[in-house]
Design an enzyme around this catalytic site. Sequence first.
Site, short mmCIF file in Angstrom:
data_model
loop_
_atom_site.label_atom_id
_atom_site.label_comp_id
_atom_site.label_asym_id
_atom_site.label_seq_id
_atom_site.Cartn_x
_atom_site.Cartn_y
_atom_site.Cartn_z
N ALA A 515 -4.03 2.52 12.77
CA ALA A 515 -3.39 3.46 13.70
C ALA A 515 -4.44 4.11 14.60
O ALA A 515 -4.26 4.20 15.82
CB ALA A 515 -2.61 4.52 12.92
N LYS A 616 8.27 9.74 10.49
CA LYS A 616 9.01 8.94 9.52
C LYS A 616 8.12 7.87 8.87
O LYS A 616 8.07 7.76 7.65
CB LYS A 616 10.20 8.27 10.21
CG LYS A 616 11.12 7.55 9.25
CD LYS A 616 12.20 6.76 9.97
CE LYS A 616 13.45 7.61 10.14
NZ LYS A 616 14.55 6.80 10.74
N GLY A 687 -2.56 5.55 5.48
CA GLY A 687 -2.11 4.46 4.61
C GLY A 687 -2.53 4.59 3.17
O GLY A 687 -1.88 4.04 2.27
N GLU A 688 -3.64 5.29 2.92
CA GLU A 688 -4.19 5.27 1.56
C GLU A 688 -4.29 6.63 0.89
O GLU A 688 -4.27 6.72 -0.33
CB GLU A 688 -5.55 4.55 1.58
CG GLU A 688 -5.35 3.08 1.88
CD GLU A 688 -6.63 2.33 2.21
OE1 GLU A 688 -7.21 1.78 1.29
OE2 GLU A 688 -7.02 2.29 3.39
MO1 MOS Z 1 -6.80 -1.38 2.07
S1 MOS Z 1 -7.16 -1.58 0.02
O1 MOS Z 1 -8.37 -0.90 2.58
O2 MOS Z 1 -6.40 -3.01 2.44
#
Ligand code: MOS
Length: 721
Positions: A515, A616, A687-688
């Site tokens: 992103a 979302k 994402g993490e």
């Molecule tokens: Mo993520 S584990 O850095 O694909």
Amino acid sequence: MKKIGPPVDRVDGPLKVTGGARYAAEVPVARVAHAVLVLSTIARGRITGMDTGKAERAPGVLAVITHKNAMHLPPQPTRETRASQGDHVLQLLQDDHVLYNRQPIAIVVADTFERAQHAAHLVAVRYEAAPVDVDLLRTRTAARAPHPPYHGTVAQTLPVESRRGDVAAALAAAAVRVEEVYTIPAETHNPMEPHATIAVWHGPTHLTVYDSTQGVFEDQRKLAASLGLPRENVRVISHYIGGGFGTKGAVWSHVPLAAMAAQKVGRPVKLVLSRPQMFGPVGARPQIEQRVVIGAGRDGVLAAIRHEGRSSVSQFDQFCEHFTAPTRALYKCPNLDTTERVVSLDIATPCQMRAPGEVTGTFALESALDELAVKLAIDPLELRLRNYAETDPETGRPWSSKSLRQCYQTAAEKFGWSRKKPQPRSMVDGKLLVGWGMATATYPANVRPASAIATLFADGTALVRAGTQDIGTGTYTVMTQVAADALGLPVEKVRFELGDTDMPETPTSGGSCTAASVGSAVHQACLGAREKLARLGNGGGADPSVDEPFAAQLARHGMKRIEARYDAKQLETRDRYAMRAFGAQFVEVRVDPELGEVRVSRAVGAFAAGRILNAKTARSQLLGGMIWGISMALHENTVYDPKLGRIMNNDLSEYLVPVNLDIPAIDVLFVPEDDPYVNEIGVKGVGEIGITGMAAAVANAVYHATGRRIRDLPITLDKLL
Ligand code: MOS
């Protein structure tokens, strides 16, 4: 930035729910043949014989490829010569060695999938099996430093040691000390879509591959290198991906094997891994053991931390879990020693799994801090506030932005943390013990070079392209929003295309970087296109009239389109600021004291991650991360047979992941954060970070409920009885 932020529905949502979105295995390719891998049943040794006759004579079979008849490949990289984090050492049927359980040892191609699968079962293999060593906690193999550094592409590789201050002296002088060992088993990625590849040759030297991958360019580079082709002869396409989580961050053996099979049979070949085949040949989180030693004053102020440990790696390749990375960044602490070591075992090579290093290290550190809080009778949240790092403790640099205090406050308020009774077993619900736990979440704000092209058309629409991937995270949607915003167009007038090495180069979608990285390139390319147009409008003059709709401007100049490309680099501010996203996570568990059964009954996470592109899809990422954190705490465990080295629970009935009933209502809260330094659009990836604090928060809640500290994941019934 009006188009940025709102919870816009996924632009590819209708295609996904109607089946119109074609995943790698669904791309219609004429004359496609079907391949099935044969995997080793031993974990170490040699193949002494392979009887392929029955399989070759089975109906519909086109080829049975083994090390005896496989295409001879150019020399492949080794552990010592590999070029990047994603440059795995592969098993491509070049010799008779078996290095791990479920190593590819043959590939069977037939005219239908069922015939290929049947024939694969007819391949008879004889082995000379050697004894195996697969358990990190029982091995006598010494831990060692990882092999010399390699340059990272999927996640940045980090130093494996760090020292600041004098830890030994500070520990000796500390009023209180916590010293504990925390262990995490191998966990296996199970995205909903397994790995899948279709390989299509165009003559002997040009290859197109439809692959489920987090990195089309890394895929292209690795395929070209392993097959001995120029990079530009390989095209990789990946339009839809049903989850990656790290296992699809780089090429594993089955991808070149599909290409080798397609060349052998002279037809396109499709290869889809079965669910059991996801366990073994395509990476996993390593087994990890960590020791954390903390020295502190009676007031809870940290004096010293030593964080050291080891993670498992294969005998032939390289991977180091950077579990001390969060410890270097999280708290103000003048004395710190960290050391990461690896141990070679007879297993397949582990790799990144969602929040590699960050989640595993945070589990250990945030559990140990909870133990310190208990020892000192200080509230765990208060303890963290007393050690708040106003600047990056590792480099002394200011944070580009840090809103962790607001995250603690927001999440604690929502959760009702102030009503906690500190004593373990002091909160009950009928016969169930209720426990509350919390932990800090963090993840680095990664940005990598990315390019994009924006094209404006005379009909008032725009097309923006970048080679990147949408691994289920919402890249199509958020990039459409970023472009629409920069162009001043409604979202419906913008089309964003991705997933093709013929498009501008972008990084692998790992390290939560897409992103921020691709978004910056898209934003700048769109601004560039507008500027180009404006300059035209004024005959090259300096006063761009951006108010006139660009369709009218193009028409006035008799032009059909105008195009601009932007190549985004890391901003120079990256050298002056430390950049991380932060969050706070609070968990409530209910534990049955007679059965040891743990249920998470509530969870709250508050996160500050710069500008949120889409409320979302961002919420969905954070929610997914928190769910996986619960899974890591309570369920996931890849079990190896210690004698045979085989993974024994290689399916989703034995390898446990949560179902809906295991997951309670989860609150995801955003703390607004404006970051002018992190990148052009002020975005930190989400994402993490959602997974990072959860395992510790659950373990801390279990302690509060029961008075039992479980330092060995997953927290199963047997450990509580
Ligand atoms: Mo993520 S584990 O850095 O694909």
